[in-house]
Design a protein around this motif. Structure first.
Motif, short mmCIF file in Angstrom:
data_model
loop_
_atom_site.label_atom_id
_atom_site.label_comp_id
_atom_site.label_asym_id
_atom_site.label_seq_id
_atom_site.Cartn_x
_atom_site.Cartn_y
_atom_site.Cartn_z
N LEU A 41 -33.83 -3.03 26.40
CA LEU A 41 -34.44 -1.85 27.24
C LEU A 41 -35.23 -0.71 25.58
O LEU A 41 -34.31 0.29 25.44
CB LEU A 41 -34.41 -1.71 28.20
N TYR A 42 -36.58 -0.58 25.24
CA TYR A 42 -37.01 0.35 24.94
C TYR A 42 -37.44 1.20 25.94
O TYR A 42 -38.13 0.77 26.33
CB TYR A 42 -37.55 -0.09 24.18
N VAL A 43 -37.43 2.73 25.79
CA VAL A 43 -37.89 3.76 26.98
C VAL A 43 -38.26 4.88 25.86
O VAL A 43 -37.72 5.89 25.48
CB VAL A 43 -36.17 4.16 27.75
N ALA A 44 -39.31 5.59 26.94
CA ALA A 44 -40.34 6.53 26.66
C ALA A 44 -40.58 7.01 27.97
O ALA A 44 -40.86 6.65 28.66
CB ALA A 44 -40.73 6.28 25.14
N LEU A 151 -32.46 2.02 24.02
CA LEU A 151 -32.55 2.68 23.09
C LEU A 151 -34.35 3.95 23.74
O LEU A 151 -34.72 3.41 24.14
CB LEU A 151 -34.17 1.56 22.48
N THR A 152 -34.40 5.06 23.33
CA THR A 152 -34.81 5.60 23.44
C THR A 152 -36.01 6.41 22.11
O THR A 152 -34.85 6.64 21.40
CB THR A 152 -34.36 7.76 24.34
N ARG A 153 -37.26 7.05 22.48
CA ARG A 153 -37.73 7.25 21.50
C ARG A 153 -37.46 8.95 21.07
O ARG A 153 -37.88 9.24 20.04
CB ARG A 153 -39.02 6.98 21.51
N PHE A 154 -36.77 9.92 21.84
CA PHE A 154 -36.91 10.74 21.94
C PHE A 154 -35.35 10.89 21.95
O PHE A 154 -34.58 10.49 22.99
CB PHE A 154 -37.46 11.52 22.81
N PRO A 155 -34.81 11.97 21.23
CA PRO A 155 -33.71 12.93 21.65
C PRO A 155 -33.66 13.81 23.03
O PRO A 155 -35.00 14.28 23.75
CB PRO A 155 -33.53 13.81 20.63
N PRO A 156 -32.86 14.01 23.80
CA PRO A 156 -32.71 14.64 24.45
C PRO A 156 -32.54 16.34 25.11
O PRO A 156 -32.00 17.10 25.71
CB PRO A 156 -31.59 14.01 25.51
N ASP A 157 -33.76 16.27 23.93
CA ASP A 157 -34.03 18.48 24.15
C ASP A 157 -34.84 18.47 22.77
O ASP A 157 -36.09 18.03 23.37
CB ASP A 157 -32.50 18.45 22.54
N GLU A 158 -35.40 19.82 23.09
CA GLU A 158 -36.37 20.30 22.53
C GLU A 158 -37.16 19.67 21.83
O GLU A 158 -38.58 19.79 21.45
CB GLU A 158 -36.11 21.95 22.59
N ARG A 159 -36.59 19.03 20.70
CA ARG A 159 -36.88 18.53 19.71
C ARG A 159 -38.17 17.65 19.74
O ARG A 159 -38.68 16.82 18.90
CB ARG A 159 -35.90 17.42 18.40
N LYS A 198 -24.40 -1.58 27.53
CA LYS A 198 -23.16 -1.84 26.87
C LYS A 198 -23.06 -0.55 26.07
O LYS A 198 -22.44 0.08 26.02
CB LYS A 198 -23.26 -2.59 26.00
N ARG A 199 -24.76 0.46 25.57
CA ARG A 199 -24.78 1.57 24.55
C ARG A 199 -25.73 1.73 25.51
O ARG A 199 -27.16 1.17 25.26
CB ARG A 199 -24.43 1.13 23.28
N LEU A 200 -26.28 3.26 24.12
CA LEU A 200 -27.08 3.59 23.90
C LEU A 200 -27.51 4.19 22.81
O LEU A 200 -26.32 5.42 22.47
CB LEU A 200 -27.88 4.51 25.90
N TYR A 201 -28.68 4.38 22.70
CA TYR A 201 -29.38 4.68 20.71
C TYR A 201 -30.46 5.86 21.29
O TYR A 201 -31.03 5.26 21.87
CB TYR A 201 -29.10 3.74 19.93
N VAL A 202 -29.94 6.41 20.19
CA VAL A 202 -31.93 7.28 20.10
C VAL A 202 -32.42 6.80 18.75
O VAL A 202 -31.80 6.68 17.79
CB VAL A 202 -31.82 9.13 19.70
N LEU A 266 -26.11 6.85 18.39
CA LEU A 266 -24.69 6.66 18.86
C LEU A 266 -24.94 7.55 20.67
O LEU A 266 -24.92 8.82 19.91
CB LEU A 266 -23.97 6.22 19.10
N THR A 267 -25.65 7.52 21.74
CA THR A 267 -25.16 8.57 22.79
C THR A 267 -24.37 8.33 23.95
O THR A 267 -23.32 8.55 23.79
CB THR A 267 -26.78 8.00 23.28
N ARG A 268 -24.22 6.29 23.86
CA ARG A 268 -23.69 6.46 25.19
C ARG A 268 -22.66 5.24 24.24
O ARG A 268 -23.96 4.28 24.22
CB ARG A 268 -24.33 5.98 26.32
N GLY A 269 -21.82 4.95 25.08
CA GLY A 269 -20.86 3.69 24.32
C GLY A 269 -20.27 3.42 23.49
O GLY A 269 -20.14 4.35 22.30
#
Length: 838
Positions: A41-44, A151-159, A198-202, A266-269
């Motif tokens: 699942l891609y998330v943005a 999979l996320t398109r963006f990082p969880p911060d101001e970037r 299972k895992r989460l990536y940026v 990798l962010t989680r997993g």
């Protein structure tokens, strides 16, 4: 009893069905997909944020079940192809996403979040969206789709560069942490199981990390630039076609060929060399799946590209074996894929078309069927079911090789059937959250088809159900066969001639109200208008009859406003017997998406203000799309919409002012070469109002004096507005502008303000978002020769269609500049002459 009537005369027109029949190569790819039991699942945040190259690669190379979850529908963006804004733009961008997924092979999901425009922080975004509500939607999608990898398109911060972007990543991570816990949103577990990915990536982008590569510690790299021999294109080419569907955003893309690395942090997993490492993607994943795997291997190995129907016996065995595995997402998913494969190997075509594109509850609809088995494999039509028209017919009709079965039935649409307006727009909504009372709809990209026929066919002792949405079909003399969705609508539409009525004094205005029948027998009823307290209409009501489908009748009402200033609503209703109808009809039609039907309330904004204006004729040069010409006419101006060939000194000197639409210089290449003519018009005493442009494709001369555009904006529509030049004519003539005129603005103050300018410009206003430095470039005015040049980033293109009273006053002042004292040698107005163009 259904009587089968051969319609041989019409067979040549039936060239394709509801969805195109895949080629044999595409069938082969779908067979291979049966053997992969993994999902991503891609998330943005918005339509166009998704990485279409990654989605195309995962869906068509790795053969994973792949989807994109967009937090919003893009309602707060700009529109490069037309005037639709906000909810209407969100509907367009929704359909663009759905079309994109049909190309790259993904599925599409949404939350209830409303795109309220640019946000500078995740904190602001969460406050406006209502974080807990949107988090629950993300968890719901996790639990329903059950992705192995996020999979996320963006990082969880101001970037991430946008509050919505940052918030989408933060929500994806938080949902990862809680979606597997039965104590979190437990009501969802009545429908779905708790699910732990299972895992989460940026999916790290080069714009915030230029140095990342496949050797960066903690990074998983995927080469997504491969070439698919079955599909005959690279994933980058496929992705470009998919991304090009975002036409309202101007995202046309060119295909690329060759290797293309994408990087995932990798962010989680657990860390892994491949995103699916440690995920069992074989049939051993599900209990009983060991019987399916060898059958799928066999059907792939023996598939005959020229005779796909020979694979049907093994597909029937696969279907039977899948039905024996443990219940769950993979059983459901692979049964659905297998049924589609059987249908495609048969070359089975099923179409149901209605005699008209609208129908109302209780009305009889004519349904035309065409069914055909285009293979040598035997099949039998057993049953056709549609609960929405109370159709349940048992049949026993052999579908012989390439012999069409055509027939027609008439059925009544059930009285309880809901209208087809988009489900998230049926209820009034807040600035940040759509109201969706039916939880079953949350996450869905769009409504289910208004009417769907379940056509059951017997194939080698297995009963296969094919869902066929009802459409309306016609033949266009240029485009050929066309279809549009069949939709359920009220029996009568009420459309108002003006979305906004501005009363500058106590004088009445006339509004035209159109009644249109949507049913064959027509309707008779009483039309009334509801106006603010102290206002009245003449006549108070009108009895009208429209006798057949499509017939229209227009009734004029004279609106007498009250004496006090106000902004309110005028609503129309049509009473037929004991039922009252109050919905209008609005359609959106572009070639790249299906025709969209909306049924908003029959309402108009009414604004009573003491509005003054100078001049009578305004020229308008369109840009990326807005409704400001409508607003200018509402103010009382004659508006001349200028094409490129009309921009010459002879035509311009007949105008009191010229206004450029938003992003006009960005989107009209020719305009930059016409700017010297426009600037000369200013020099000779004219007024030119240039609305905002972005920082790209501006050419060299669009102002008489130097200024530099930036990405500065003020997103808080309630931010303080300070007057830097309180005595300037633009704030005083012909309307006195006060701080109260900046109340009730919507979405934002403005965008893409100039950051530097020469001394010839006067900065009129100052404003800023919380904790930011003042932004003084929202409204710049320069005297040039005998006239005035105005550059403004204020969001008039949003405010005027919303009936914001202060915006009307200020815009009237802009186009009235120079009229505070009589101009010498004024030229009488004449008709605009059209220049000859080669």
């Amino acid at each position: 009893m259904i009587r089968f009537v051969p319609l041989f005369l019409f067979i040549s027109f039936f060239t394709h069905g509801q969805s195109d029949q895949p080629s044999a190569a595409e069938i082969k790819l779908a067979l291979k997909k049966l053997n992969f039991l993994g999902s991503a699942l891609y998330v943005a945040a918005h339509p166009d944020d998704e990485n279409t190259r990654v989605i195309a690669y995962l869906a068509n190379e790795r053969l994973a079940a792949t989807a994109y979850l967009s937090m919003t529908r893009g309602d707060g963006g700009q529109n490069l192809i037309g005037p639709e804004m906000r909810d209407l733009l969100g509907l367009i961008r929704t359909q663009e996403l759905i079309t994109a997924r049909k190309i790259d092979g993904g599925e599409q999901f949404f939350t209830r979040a409303n795109d309220f425009g640019f946000s500078k922080s995740a904190e602001e975004t969460f406050e406006i969206w209502n974080k807990d509500e949107i988090l629950s939607d993300v968890v719901r999608v996790y639990r329903s789709f059950q992705p192995d990898v996020i999979l996320t398109r963006f990082p969880p911060d101001e970037r991430a560069g946008h509050g919505h972007h940052t918030a989408s990543a933060m929500l994806a991570i938080e949902a990862f942490d809680v979606s597997g816990k039965s104590t979190v949103y437990p009501n969802q577990l009545k429908t779905f199981n708790a699910w732990q990915p299972k895992r989460l990536y940026v999916n790290t982008g080069r714009w915030w990390n230029e140095s990342i590569n496949e050797n960066t510690p903690g990074v998983t790299a995927l080469n997504v630039g491969g070439y698919n021999t079955l599909l005959g294109e690279s994933y980058s080419e496929m992705a470009a076609t998919s991304r090009t569907q975002h036409k309202s955003q101007g995202f046309g893309s060119s295909g690329r060929r060759g290797d293309a690395q994408e990087f995932f942090e990798l962010t989680r997993g657990d860390a892994a060399k491949d995103i699916f490492e440690g995920v069992n993607t074989t049939w051993s994943r599900v209990k009983g799946g060991e019987k399916v795997q060898p059958l799928v291997d066999k059907v792939i190995r023996e598939f005959d590209l020229e005779k796909p129907h020979l694979s049907i016996p093994v597909l029937i065995q696969i279907r039977s074996a899948i039905k024996q595995v443990e219940p769950g997402i993979w059983r459901e998913r692979k049964l659905r894929e297998t049924d589609q494969l059987i249908q495609h190997c048969l070359g089975f075509y099923a179409e149901v078309s209605a005699g008209h594109f609208y129908g109302s509850p209780g009305e009889t609809v004519v349904l035309n069927y065409e069914l055909i088995n285009r293979s040598a494999f035997p099949a039998t039509l057993k049953r056709i079911v549609c609960h929405d028209v109370t159709l349940d017919t048992v049949l026993q009709h052999s579908l012989q090789h390439n012999v069409p079965v055509s027939f027609r039935v008439q059925k009544k649409i059930n009285l309880g059937k809901k209208y087809s307006d988009p489900y998230w727009l049926r209820e009034p909504h807040s600035i940040g959250l759509f109201e969706v009372p039916d939880e079953r709809l949350i996450g869905k990209p769009e409504n289910d088809p208004a009417l769907t026929m379940a056509v059951e066919i017997l194939v080698d002792k297995e009963l296969i159900s094919v869902n066929v949405p009802v459409v309306y079909k016609w033949t266009d003399p240029v485009k050929g066969e066309q279809t549009r969705p069949f939709e359920i609508v009220p029996p009568v539409f009420i459309n108002l001639s003006d979305p906004v009525l501005v009363f500058s004094d106590a004088n009445p205005k006339t509004i035209q109200v159109q009644i249109k029948s949507a049913v064959s027998q027509g309707v008779t009823g009483t039309l009334t208008l509801d106006v603010p307290t102290g206002w009245r209409t003449e006549p108070p009501a009108a009895s009208l009859t429209v006798s057949s489908r499509g017939e229209e009748m227009t009734q004029a009402f004279v609106i007498y406003p009250g004496s006090e200033e106000l902004t309110g609503t005028l609503s129309a209703s049509f009473t037929v017997g004991d039922k009252t109808f109050n919905q209008s009809l609005q359609t959106i039609s572009y070639d790249h998406i299906p025709i969209q039907t909306l049924l908003p309330k029959a309402e108009a904004k009414v604004v009573r203000i003491n509005l003054k204006r100078e001049g009578s004729t305004v020229g308008y040069i369109r840009g990326a799309g807005d409704d400001i010409p409508v607003a200018l006419r509402t103010m009382g101006y004659e508006v001349v919409e200028l094409k490129n060939g009309d921009v010459n000194s002879e035509n311009l000197k007949r105008l009191d002012a010229v206004v450029l639409g938003v992003r006009a210089i960005n989107t009209n290449e020719r305009l930059r070469f016409l700017m010297p003519v426009l600037l000369e018009y200013v020099k000779q005493g004219g007024t030119l109002v240039v609305q905002y442009n972005t920082t790209v494709d501006l050419g060299t001369t669009f102002t008489p004096y130097a200024l530099k555009l930036s990405r500065d904006r003020v997103t808080d529509e309630n931010s303080e507005v300070r007057f830097l030049k309180p005595d300037h004519p633009v704030l005083n003539y012909p309307n006195k502008i006060t701080s109260g005129d900046f109340e009730n603005w919507v979405q934002e103050r403005g965008l893409y303000f100039p950051s530097t300018w020469t001394n010839e410009f006067e900065a009129i206003l100052s404003m800023n978002d919380k904790d930011e430095d003042p932004k003084d470039g929202s409204l710049l005015v320069a005297k040039y020769g005998n006239g005035y040049y105005v550059y403004t980033g204020l969001s008039f293109f949003r405010e005027l269609p919303e009936g914001v009273a202060g915006a009307y006053k200020l815009f009237a002042n802009l186009v009235s500049l120079g009229k505070q004292q009589p101009l010498q040698g004024a030229i009488p107005k004449k008709n605009i002459k059209k220049s000859k163009q080669k």
